[in-house]
Design a protein around this motif. Structure first.
Motif, PDB file in Angstrom:
ATOM      1  N   ARG A  59       0.795  -1.201   0.008  1.00 58.31           N
ATOM      2  CA  ARG A  59       0.034  -0.011  -0.008  1.00 58.31           C
ATOM      3  C   ARG A  59       0.948   1.377  -0.040  1.00 58.31           C
ATOM      4  N   ARG A  60       2.033   0.970   0.543  1.00 59.03           N
ATOM      5  CA  ARG A  60       2.771   2.246   0.627  1.00 59.03           C
ATOM      6  C   ARG A  60       3.776   2.373  -0.523  1.00 59.03           C
ATOM      7  N   GLY A  61       3.773   1.379  -1.580  1.00 58.84           N
ATOM      8  CA  GLY A  61       4.444   1.656  -2.797  1.00 58.84           C
ATOM      9  C   GLY A  61       5.879   0.937  -2.612  1.00 58.84           C
ATOM     10  N   ARG A  62       6.102   0.195  -1.423  1.00 63.49           N
ATOM     11  CA  ARG A  62       7.410  -0.420  -1.267  1.00 63.49           C
ATOM     12  C   ARG A  62       7.410  -1.883  -1.894  1.00 63.49           C
ATOM     13  N   GLU A  63       8.661  -2.387  -2.124  1.00 62.16           N
ATOM     14  CA  GLU A  63       8.815  -3.518  -2.991  1.00 62.16           C
ATOM     15  C   GLU A  63       8.291  -4.693  -1.939  1.00 62.16           C
ATOM     16  N   VAL A  64       7.401  -5.699  -2.481  1.00 61.35           N
ATOM     17  CA  VAL A  64       7.132  -6.897  -1.763  1.00 61.35           C
ATOM     18  C   VAL A  64       7.798  -8.036  -2.183  1.00 61.35           C
ATOM     19  N   ALA A  65       8.015  -9.197  -1.637  1.00 64.97           N
ATOM     20  CA  ALA A  65       9.013 -10.142  -1.797  1.00 64.97           C
ATOM     21  C   ALA A  65       7.893 -11.079  -2.960  1.00 64.97           C
ATOM     22  N   GLU A  66       8.400 -11.689  -3.796  1.00 64.35           N
ATOM     23  CA  GLU A  66       7.952 -12.336  -4.961  1.00 64.35           C
ATOM     24  C   GLU A  66       7.113 -13.453  -4.187  1.00 64.35           C
ATOM     25  N   ASP A  67       7.648 -14.168  -3.412  1.00 61.49           N
ATOM     26  CA  ASP A  67       6.962 -15.465  -2.718  1.00 61.49           C
ATOM     27  C   ASP A  67       5.834 -15.077  -1.767  1.00 61.49           C
ATOM     28  N   SER A  68       5.400 -13.653  -1.671  1.00 59.20           N
ATOM     29  CA  SER A  68       4.494 -13.339  -0.480  1.00 59.20           C
ATOM     30  C   SER A  68       2.935 -13.463  -1.600  1.00 59.20           C
ATOM     31  N   PRO A  69       1.849 -13.807  -0.816  1.00 60.54           N
ATOM     32  CA  PRO A  69       0.973 -14.066  -1.168  1.00 60.54           C
ATOM     33  C   PRO A  69       0.214 -12.622  -1.906  1.00 60.54           C
ATOM     34  N   ILE A  70       0.712 -11.451  -1.420  1.00 56.06           N
ATOM     35  CA  ILE A  70       0.254 -10.148  -1.652  1.00 56.06           C
ATOM     36  C   ILE A  70       0.754  -9.628  -3.108  1.00 56.06           C
ATOM     37  N   ALA A  71       2.112 -10.554  -3.475  1.00 56.90           N
ATOM     38  CA  ALA A  71       2.689 -10.013  -4.485  1.00 56.90           C
ATOM     39  C   ALA A  71       1.838  -9.721  -5.645  1.00 56.90           C
ATOM     40  N   PRO A  72       1.205 -10.560  -6.137  1.00 54.49           N
ATOM     41  CA  PRO A  72       0.266 -10.462  -7.454  1.00 54.49           C
ATOM     42  C   PRO A  72      -0.594  -9.087  -7.328  1.00 54.49           C
TER      43      PRO A  72
END
Length: 88
Positions: A59-72
């Motif tokens: 939500r803050r525009g920061r990078e999220v790990a690719e294995d996170s369920p939130i990534a897509p």
């Protein structure tokens, strides 16, 4: 902050922890099954907190790990934040 503290994953993990605590009051012996239940509870809490952190990062525009369920959904959450910032 309230959005993350009361997420469904964290809420259910807290409730299951309360159930485990109640079972400890019944003076039953601490067995390997009880140890596995506590280990499972710890893993559940860790995953719930991690999901909340990833959601906040997205939500803050920061990078999220690719294995996170939130990534897509990270790009969609970021665009939603930009749109709400523009509207303000």
């Amino acid at each position: 902050m309230r959005r993350y503290l009361f997420s469904t994953g964290l809420f259910s993990a807290i409730l299951s922890g309360l159930a485990l605590l109640r079972s400890m009051r019944e003076k039953e012996p601490f067995t390997w099954r009880t140890a596995l239940a506590w280990l499972s509870w710890g893993i559940s809490v860790t995953l719930a907190v991690g999901a909340a952190v990833d959601t906040r990062r997205a939500r803050r525009g920061r990078e999220v790990a690719e294995d996170s369920p939130i990534a897509p959904k990270a790009e969609k959450l970021y665009k939603k934040r930009l749109d709400s910032a523009r509207a303000s």
